[in-house]
Design a protein around this motif. Structure first.
Motif, PDB file in Angstrom:
ATOM      1  N   ALA A  84       0.829  -1.206   0.000  1.00 58.45           N
ATOM      2  CA  ALA A  84       0.000   0.000   0.000  1.00 58.45           C
ATOM      3  C   ALA A  84       0.862   1.255   0.000  1.00 58.45           C
ATOM      4  O   ALA A  84       0.581   2.223  -0.725  1.00 58.45           O
ATOM      5  CB  ALA A  84      -0.931  -0.006   1.210  1.00 58.45           C
ATOM      6  N   GLY A  85       1.924   1.246   0.794  1.00 58.36           N
ATOM      7  CA  GLY A  85       2.808   2.403   0.863  1.00 58.36           C
ATOM      8  C   GLY A  85       3.484   2.697  -0.467  1.00 58.36           C
ATOM      9  O   GLY A  85       3.541   3.842  -0.916  1.00 58.36           O
ATOM     10  N   LYS A  86       4.001   1.655  -1.128  1.00 58.49           N
ATOM     11  CA  LYS A  86       4.653   1.849  -2.417  1.00 58.49           C
ATOM     12  C   LYS A  86       3.663   2.314  -3.473  1.00 58.49           C
ATOM     13  O   LYS A  86       3.984   3.158  -4.322  1.00 58.49           O
ATOM     14  CB  LYS A  86       5.327   0.542  -2.853  1.00 58.49           C
ATOM     15  N   ALA A  87       2.441   1.748  -3.426  1.00 53.14           N
ATOM     16  CA  ALA A  87       1.424   2.153  -4.399  1.00 53.14           C
ATOM     17  C   ALA A  87       1.093   3.636  -4.255  1.00 53.14           C
ATOM     18  O   ALA A  87       1.019   4.366  -5.247  1.00 53.14           O
ATOM     19  CB  ALA A  87       0.161   1.306  -4.221  1.00 53.14           C
ATOM     20  N   PHE A  88       0.930   4.093  -3.015  1.00 54.21           N
ATOM     21  CA  PHE A  88       0.559   5.492  -2.815  1.00 54.21           C
ATOM     22  C   PHE A  88       1.714   6.440  -3.142  1.00 54.21           C
ATOM     23  O   PHE A  88       1.486   7.565  -3.591  1.00 54.21           O
ATOM     24  CB  PHE A  88       0.064   5.713  -1.381  1.00 54.21           C
ATOM     25  N   SER A 309      -9.115   5.447  -8.056  1.00 58.10           N
ATOM     26  CA  SER A 309      -9.521   6.640  -7.321  1.00 58.10           C
ATOM     27  C   SER A 309      -8.371   7.608  -7.078  1.00 58.10           C
ATOM     28  O   SER A 309      -8.596   8.804  -6.927  1.00 58.10           O
ATOM     29  CB  SER A 309     -10.122   6.247  -5.958  1.00 58.10           C
ATOM     30  N   PHE A 310      -7.140   7.110  -7.040  1.00 58.55           N
ATOM     31  CA  PHE A 310      -6.014   7.963  -6.649  1.00 58.55           C
ATOM     32  C   PHE A 310      -4.934   8.108  -7.722  1.00 58.55           C
ATOM     33  O   PHE A 310      -3.996   8.875  -7.532  1.00 58.55           O
ATOM     34  CB  PHE A 310      -5.370   7.409  -5.372  1.00 58.55           C
ATOM     35  N   ASN A 311      -5.057   7.382  -8.833  1.00 54.52           N
ATOM     36  CA  ASN A 311      -4.018   7.454  -9.858  1.00 54.52           C
ATOM     37  C   ASN A 311      -4.656   7.773 -11.204  1.00 54.52           C
ATOM     38  O   ASN A 311      -4.618   6.978 -12.132  1.00 54.52           O
ATOM     39  CB  ASN A 311      -3.248   6.126  -9.933  1.00 54.52           C
ATOM     40  N   LEU A 312      -5.243   8.960 -11.303  1.00 50.52           N
ATOM     41  CA  LEU A 312      -5.981   9.355 -12.499  1.00 50.52           C
ATOM     42  C   LEU A 312      -5.153  10.347 -13.308  1.00 50.52           C
ATOM     43  O   LEU A 312      -5.383  11.559 -13.275  1.00 50.52           O
ATOM     44  CB  LEU A 312      -7.327   9.958 -12.092  1.00 50.52           C
ATOM     45  N   ASP A 313      -4.171   9.831 -14.036  1.00 54.51           N
ATOM     46  CA  ASP A 313      -3.250  10.695 -14.774  1.00 54.51           C
ATOM     47  C   ASP A 313      -3.973  11.534 -15.822  1.00 54.51           C
ATOM     48  O   ASP A 313      -3.726  12.735 -15.962  1.00 54.51           O
ATOM     49  CB  ASP A 313      -2.170   9.842 -15.452  1.00 54.51           C
ATOM     50  N   GLY A 314      -4.866  10.909 -16.583  1.00 49.39           N
ATOM     51  CA  GLY A 314      -5.589  11.645 -17.614  1.00 49.39           C
ATOM     52  C   GLY A 314      -6.479  12.716 -17.042  1.00 49.39           C
ATOM     53  O   GLY A 314      -6.560  13.839 -17.573  1.00 49.39           O
ATOM     54  N   ALA A 404       1.291   1.041 -13.384  1.00 49.88           N
ATOM     55  CA  ALA A 404       1.524   1.105 -11.941  1.00 49.88           C
ATOM     56  C   ALA A 404       1.493  -0.289 -11.310  1.00 49.88           C
ATOM     57  O   ALA A 404       2.293  -0.594 -10.419  1.00 49.88           O
ATOM     58  CB  ALA A 404       0.486   2.003 -11.279  1.00 49.88           C
ATOM     59  N   THR A 405       0.587  -1.131 -11.765  1.00 48.73           N
ATOM     60  CA  THR A 405       0.465  -2.479 -11.193  1.00 48.73           C
ATOM     61  C   THR A 405       1.733  -3.293 -11.414  1.00 48.73           C
ATOM     62  O   THR A 405       2.234  -3.956 -10.491  1.00 48.73           O
ATOM     63  CB  THR A 405      -0.741  -3.208 -11.823  1.00 48.73           C
TER      64      THR A 405
END
Length: 447
Positions: A84-88, A309-314, A404-405
């Protein structure tokens, strides 16, 4: 992942049997109907809506089952927090970079300069619904809304963050129970397999949904509406393409895989997102394909739903670019300090936006309502073409979460390189041989 027709017996599948070909033909047919018979095209909206509803029907249980079984199967709870930490960290860095890029491009290109629009002359009735929804959303309200009223309520309300919250808690609980939870995990794994099979069945209706959604978009808004704001549309599409192929392409290369190969692997999902203007329509299939490409179930379950929800680049590129376009079109001069304020507000308001059609417009309204220098009424300028911009937002968001995944899976040292190579380099004489992957980043030093 469902095999293509003919793949199981070793035969090359027929071209017309490939889902991505069917969706591509459906999109072309939808555009044709929308151009030639606009009224008919506009009336086909229920086809696209029905398909999206079918997919959304299974998203909540799929996310719950994937995360619960993934976390409970990890054993060590420290691994959950580490993922979770790395993802955020990844989300924060690249979503902020997308906002900055949108800001820079808007200042350099200035797509709204010279329009000299009087905000008082704009009809704001059409955007009043979006501004009301934006005003109803506060940071405190957003955080409290992550906690559902009831356990079942998270599923009935289709709130991804609530489902994610419950799944993490329940997965941790099963991990703490230990061996006694194994029978429950076995059942949940079987149920998850059933849901993924259901997704495969529903995806056969994807061409119908893409056809209806595209016919409605062209029939309702018309290709003529694009000419009025061609500069903004071209700027947004080119900026998003550069972000994907330059920024995300460099990230992919650094982490040992080809972005082009990944896009080829996800071509059916990308066309589906293009046709429906919703990245959520391809979420279940993305989770399934990321697991098939060697990403651990726990990483997929944590990164993909959270990224929506948190990685919306576009969406982030759109927000700063559209905000400055409105300011330029209405003759508002923004100082560097005001633009930085706009950037800071956008960083907050963009978090928690669901990856569905129209969410970008709502978050833009939320941003402008906090920065009164730019008139919210100016949103009426881009409402007519927002649907066309939504397609680009959704595709960019989707690609960003796929990259990201894989990156987070590699940071964790859990990426199955053989499975990734097999997915991105299928056994085909026309495709090059797999490339060597660099060793994974050590968990202790990864950022």
């Amino acid at each position: 992942m469902t095999a293509a027709p003919g793949a199981a017996d070793g035969k090359r599948p027929k071209l017309y049997g490939q889902l991505y070909v069917q969706v591509l033909v459906a999109i072309a047919a939808g555009i044709l109907v929308g151009v030639l018979w606009p009224d008919v095209g506009a009336s086909l909206k229920p086809l696209g809506d029905a398909f999206i509803k079918l997919v959304k029907m299974v998203i909540a249980p799929l996310i719950f089952l994937t995360i619960v079984t993934g976390i409970a199967g990890m054993g060590e709870l420290k691994s959950v927090g580490r993922v979770a930490g790395k993802a955020f960290i990844y989300f924060l860095c690249f979503s902020t970079l997308a906002l900055v890029i949108g800001l820079i491009v808007a200042n350099v290109v200035q797509p709204g300069a010279g329009m000299n629009i009087d905000p008082a002359s704009l009809d704001t009735a059409a955007v009043s619904e979006y501004t009301k929804r934006a005003h109803d959303t506060t940071l405190t309200g957003f955080l409290l809304n992550i906690i559902p009223e009831t356990f079942v309520g998270a599923f009935t309300d289709h709130n991804i963050l609530q489902v994610l919250f419950l799944a993490i808690l329940f997965g941790i609980s099963l991990a703490l129970v230990g061996d006694r939870a194994q029978p429950a995990l076995t059942i949940l794994d079987s149920v998850a397999a059933g849901f993924f099979r259901l997704v495969a069945i529903l995806m056969r209706a994807a061409p119908i949904g893409a056809f209806g959604a595209m016919a409605f978009t062209i029939g309702k808004h018309g290709v003529g509406s694009l000419a009025n704001l061609a500069a903004l549309l071209a700027t947004f599409y080119i900026t998003s393409a550069l972000f994907v192929f330059v920024v995300l392409g460099a990230v992919a290369r650094y982490n040992g895989f080809s972005l082009w190969r990944l896009l080829r692997y996800l071509r059916a999902e990308l066309l589906l997102v293009l046709g429906t203007s919703s990245s959520e329509s391809a979420l279940p299939s993305l989770m399934e394909k990321m697991e098939a490409a060697g990403c651990p179930k726990a990483v997929v379950g944590m990164v993909v739903p959270t990224g929506y929800s948190f990685n919306l680049d576009g969406t982030n590129i759109y927000m700063t670019l559209a905000a400055l376009f409105i300011a330029q079109a209405t003759g508002v001069e923004l100082s560097l300090g005001q633009q930085l304020l706009l950037l800071g507000v956008a960083m907050l308001s963009s978090k928690g936006a669901a990856g569905v059609t129209g969410a970008g417009f709502v978050t833009l309204a939320a941003t402008l309502s906090v920065v009164p220098t730019v008139p919210v009424a100016g949103m009426a300028l881009i409402l007519g073409v927002d649907r066309f911009m939504s397609e680009c937002r959704s595709i960019t968001n989707f690609i960003g979460n796929a990259v990201a995944t894989i990156v987070v899976a590699r940071w964790e040292g859990g990426l199955d390189r053989d499975a990734l190579n097999a997915a991105l380099h299928p056994a085909d004489p026309l495709v090059d041989a797999p490339v060597e992957m660099p060793p994974p980043v050590a968990a202790a030093t990864a950022e």
